[in-house]
Design an enzyme around this catalytic site. Structure first.
Site, mmCIF file in Angstrom:
data_model
loop_
_atom_site.group_PDB
_atom_site.id
_atom_site.type_symbol
_atom_site.label_atom_id
_atom_site.label_comp_id
_atom_site.label_asym_id
_atom_site.label_seq_id
_atom_site.Cartn_x
_atom_site.Cartn_y
_atom_site.Cartn_z
ATOM 1 N N GLU A 1 57.548 46.845 51.025
ATOM 2 C CA GLU A 1 58.013 47.082 52.385
ATOM 3 C C GLU A 1 56.797 46.901 53.299
ATOM 4 O O GLU A 1 55.775 47.543 53.092
ATOM 5 C CB GLU A 1 58.558 48.516 52.508
ATOM 6 C CG GLU A 1 59.123 48.771 53.886
ATOM 7 C CD GLU A 1 59.649 50.193 54.078
ATOM 8 O OE1 GLU A 1 59.742 50.958 53.108
ATOM 9 O OE2 GLU A 1 59.954 50.508 55.244
ATOM 10 N N ARG B 1 54.995 55.109 37.791
ATOM 11 C CA ARG B 1 54.053 54.808 38.875
ATOM 12 C C ARG B 1 52.645 54.989 38.366
ATOM 13 O O ARG B 1 52.401 55.776 37.470
ATOM 14 C CB ARG B 1 54.179 55.828 40.004
ATOM 15 C CG ARG B 1 55.408 55.863 40.803
ATOM 16 C CD ARG B 1 55.307 57.004 41.803
ATOM 17 N NE ARG B 1 54.427 56.655 42.906
ATOM 18 C CZ ARG B 1 54.795 55.895 43.932
ATOM 19 N NH1 ARG B 1 56.020 55.433 43.996
ATOM 20 N NH2 ARG B 1 53.957 55.612 44.896
ATOM 21 N N LYS C 1 51.415 55.220 50.719
ATOM 22 C CA LYS C 1 51.136 54.585 52.010
ATOM 23 C C LYS C 1 51.148 55.597 53.146
ATOM 24 O O LYS C 1 50.352 55.519 54.061
ATOM 25 C CB LYS C 1 52.199 53.516 52.284
ATOM 26 C CG LYS C 1 51.762 52.121 51.884
ATOM 27 C CD LYS C 1 52.833 51.106 52.222
ATOM 28 C CE LYS C 1 53.891 51.059 51.155
ATOM 29 N NZ LYS C 1 54.967 50.107 51.398
HETATM 30 P P1 ATP Z 1 54.377 54.212 48.803
HETATM 31 O O1 ATP Z 1 54.968 55.412 48.162
HETATM 32 O O2 ATP Z 1 52.904 54.136 48.683
HETATM 33 O O3 ATP Z 1 54.855 53.976 50.188
HETATM 34 P P2 ATP Z 1 56.369 52.407 48.030
HETATM 35 O O4 ATP Z 1 56.953 52.422 46.687
HETATM 36 O O5 ATP Z 1 57.171 53.016 49.128
HETATM 37 O O6 ATP Z 1 54.919 53.021 47.937
HETATM 38 P P3 ATP Z 1 56.833 49.656 48.477
HETATM 39 O O7 ATP Z 1 56.217 48.737 49.451
HETATM 40 O O8 ATP Z 1 58.257 49.995 48.632
HETATM 41 O O9 ATP Z 1 55.958 50.979 48.493
HETATM 42 O O10 ATP Z 1 56.520 49.193 46.993
HETATM 43 C C1 ATP Z 1 56.590 47.873 46.525
HETATM 44 C C2 ATP Z 1 56.601 47.893 45.036
HETATM 45 O O11 ATP Z 1 55.422 48.514 44.528
HETATM 46 C C3 ATP Z 1 57.771 48.693 44.515
HETATM 47 O O12 ATP Z 1 58.407 47.958 43.500
HETATM 48 C C4 ATP Z 1 57.165 49.955 43.996
HETATM 49 O O13 ATP Z 1 57.885 50.471 42.935
HETATM 50 C C5 ATP Z 1 55.766 49.501 43.576
HETATM 51 N N1 ATP Z 1 54.813 50.606 43.655
HETATM 52 C C6 ATP Z 1 54.509 51.355 44.723
HETATM 53 N N2 ATP Z 1 53.633 52.323 44.426
HETATM 54 C C7 ATP Z 1 53.367 52.181 43.089
HETATM 55 C C8 ATP Z 1 52.540 52.885 42.156
HETATM 56 N N3 ATP Z 1 51.797 53.937 42.517
HETATM 57 N N4 ATP Z 1 52.516 52.436 40.886
HETATM 58 C C9 ATP Z 1 53.237 51.371 40.511
HETATM 59 N N5 ATP Z 1 54.049 50.674 41.323
HETATM 60 C C10 ATP Z 1 54.107 51.069 42.605
HETATM 61 MG MG MG Z 2 59.148 52.156 49.393
#
Ligand code: ATP
Ligand code: MG
Length: 558
Positions: free
Chosen positions: A35, A260, A270
């Site tokens: 995102e 994760r 983020k």
């Molecule tokens: P955050 O919680 O930091 O905002 P998010 O999952 O909301 O992370 P996205 O941009 O939606 O951020 O994530 C893109 C991809 O990265 C998704 O498929 C998510 O599952 C993966 N991802 C995000 N954080 C992690 C993590 N700590 N470990 C592994 N994969 C991750």
């Molecule tokens: Mg997300």
């Protein structure tokens, strides 16, 4: 006869190989779906390495898809930074750059289809009112009074929502699933809501936006992604993912969850990272202390090290916490192979070679990288006045078996130079050693030593006449003092390390560093790895310490 040993596969690879063997799939199609509401961090790097890595391994494809369904938080700046970061890690999505917003028309038509099939309705309960009837995992919910309104009315209201006739929060499109499901995500989840917001790609064209669940899975299907990998918290969304595929009759992508990445002494969220940026706790998303990809790049971490790290930790089905030392180890291991060695004296003290003629300069040859012969050699001027590090001299040293370095009457080798013997020293008014005196042995020139002398200590040095002075060196340490930030109850900002950045301008550097370019990474011998920072100007060199040569935290704590 030896059969080749089969490497061990993780659970996702096992699933893929089973599907390829059985003919269920002929190819592997994955996607990385960020995102664009912030910069990518090391947790995303794990997901990138996994998704692009599987595509590489099985000769398939991995799409880059921006999950840009929330107009309020998303910006072009983030889209650009995400692309830069993935490329830097060494992955390529070729022409497969997609945006969930490109599917807004299709998603809208899917919603109409569900309404027409009697599987979605316009609800006019407020958020609070719906929460009050929703029940809990153990208490079944009640149905909204709007749940069974006539099909035509649903279509009309949805059209009105789309054309901006209704304010935000007044109504929403919900899937008509099961208000008594034990899975709360199946209790008539929202598919579309009204948002009078301008989107970074579609502008003011839309007044309704799909929910994450309605956009994400349908985008997977539209791209015919067969392996949709996401983190464990989405496991409970999977029944909804599958319900939508089934009820829309679209391509059956399969969602699989993995753990994760959580790292010790590190925040990977983020939202929290944004808080650090907006609260000026750090200099920006790319502050070298940040676990963002742009931060660790600026710090001097390499793509090779990050990919190696992702490989080492693998994928698991259970959440855990990975020791940040594993990442740091990967960085040291790679930089040890690739970073040229140089002399940088952090806390300089003058060393005068009293039997060296005034004004004479001799050119020494230093090896750039003992791990890599092809890195060649460089020249170092040797003069009467040199600098060595203050910590390499003791006026009253312990026995030579315990102290190899310099002290009165002691002998050491100046690396790539001569063996010297300390003959005395002078103190300044403040009681600190100000100058050290020594004599060199002309028979001991490095590479041409005919003296047969053996000394244990080898010191770094820089010619005082030629040294590069005044470089700004930013010494970074871990941003947080607490190991497991996932378990704290107070504000994570209370756990910041107040000494995560120390700036010094004291160091003297060997003359070759006058030509250092932004992005160059060096090993300052015996000290650590340093990268030339983007803040460098024609008049001011700036270095970031990437990492110390050894793990000081392990020593401190164990
Ligand atoms: P955050 O919680 O930091 O905002 P998010 O999952 O909301 O992370 P996205 O941009 O939606 O951020 O994530 C893109 C991809 O990265 C998704 O498929 C998510 O599952 C993966 N991802 C995000 N954080 C992690 C993590 N700590 N470990 C592994 N994969 C991750
Ligand atoms: Mg997300």
């Amino acid at each position: 006869m030896d059969t080749p040993k089969k490497e061990s596969l993780n659970f996702i690879e096992q699933m893929i190989e089973k599907d390829l063997d059985s003919g269920k799939h002929q190819t592997v199609k994955t996607r990385f779906p960020p995102e664009p509401n912030g910069y990518l961090h090391i947790g995303h790097a794990k997901s990138i390495c996994l998704n692009f890595g599987l595509a590489e391994k099985y000769n398939g494809t991995c799409n880059l898809r921006f999950d840009d369904t929330n107009p309020e938080k998303e910006e072009v700046e983030y889209v650009d930074s995400i692309k830069t970061d993935i490329k830097w890690l060494g992955f390529d999505w070729e022409d497969r750059e997609y945006y969930a917003s490109d599917y807004f028309n299709t998603l809208y038509s899917y919603a109409i289809q569900l309404i027409k099939d009697g599987k979605a309705y316009i609800d006019e309960l407020s958020k609070e009112e719906f929460a009050a009837i929703k029940g809990s995992p153990t208490v079944p919910g009640k149905e909204s009074p709007y749940r069974n309104r006539p099909l035509e009315e649903n279509l009309t209201l949805f059209e009105e929502m789309k054309s901006g006739r209704h304010p935000e929060g007044k109504m929403a499109l919900r899937a008509k699933i099961d208000m008594s499901s034990p899975n709360m995500h199946m209790r008539d989840p929202i598919l579309y809501r009204v948002k009078h917001a301008s989107h970074h790609r579609t502008g003011n064209q839309w007044c309704v936006y799909p929910s994450y669940d309605f956009a994400h899975g349908q985008s997977d299907s539209l791209e015919e992604i067969n392996y949709s990998l996401c983190t464990l918290e989405f496991e409970v969304h999977r029944p909804l993912y599958e319900w939508l595929i089934e009820n829309l009759g679209i391509y059956p992508s399969k969602q699989t969850e993995f753990a994760r990445l959580n790292l010790s002494y590190t925040i990977v969220s983020k939202r929290s990272l944004r808080e650090l940026v907006e609260g000026n706790y750090v200099s920006g998303w790319d502050d070298p202390r940040m676990p963002t990809i742009s931060g660790i790049r600026r710090r001097g971490f390499t793509p090779t090290a990050i990919r190696k790290f992702a490989d080492t930790i693998g994928v698991a089905k259970r959440n855990g916490i990975t020791d940040v030392a594993v990442l740091e180890h990967a960085v040291r291991e790679d930089l040890n192979k690739v970073a040229p060695r140089v002399f940088g004296i952090m806390d300089p003290v003058k060393l005068v070679i009293t039997n060296w003629p005034e004004g004479k300069t001799e050119t020494m040859t230093a090896i750039n990288n003992p791990e890599d012969e092809s890195a060649g050699t460089r020249e170092m001027p040797f003069t009467r006045e040199l600098y060595i590090d203050r910590s390499d001299f003791k006026e009253d040293p312990p026995s030579p078996r315990k102290w190899y370095r310099l002290g009165p009457e002691r002998e050491v080798r100046l690396k790539s130079g001569y063996i010297i013997k300390c003959t005395g020293f002078k103190k300044g008014d403040n009681g600190e050693v100000e100058e050290i005196y020594a004599e060199y042995d002309p028979e001991t020139r490095s590479g041409q030593d005919t003296s047969g002398k053996k000394v244990k200590g080898t010191l770094g040095w820089v010619s005082a006449d030629h040294a590069v002075k005044g470089a700004e060196i930013r010494l970074y340490d871990r941003l947080f003092l607490t190991e497991n930030l996932g378990t704290i109850e107070d504000d994570f900002k209370n756990h910041l390390n107040p000494d995560s950045l120390t700036i010094t301008k004291k160091a003297v550097l060997e003359p070759s560093l006058a030509n250092a370019k932004v992005g160059d990474i060096f090993q300052f011998e015996r000290i650590g790895y340093f990268r030339v920072d983007e803040d460098t100007t024609d008049n001011q060199l700036v270095f970031n310490r990437t990492i110390t040569l050894r793990d000081n935290w392990a020593r401190k704590n164990g």
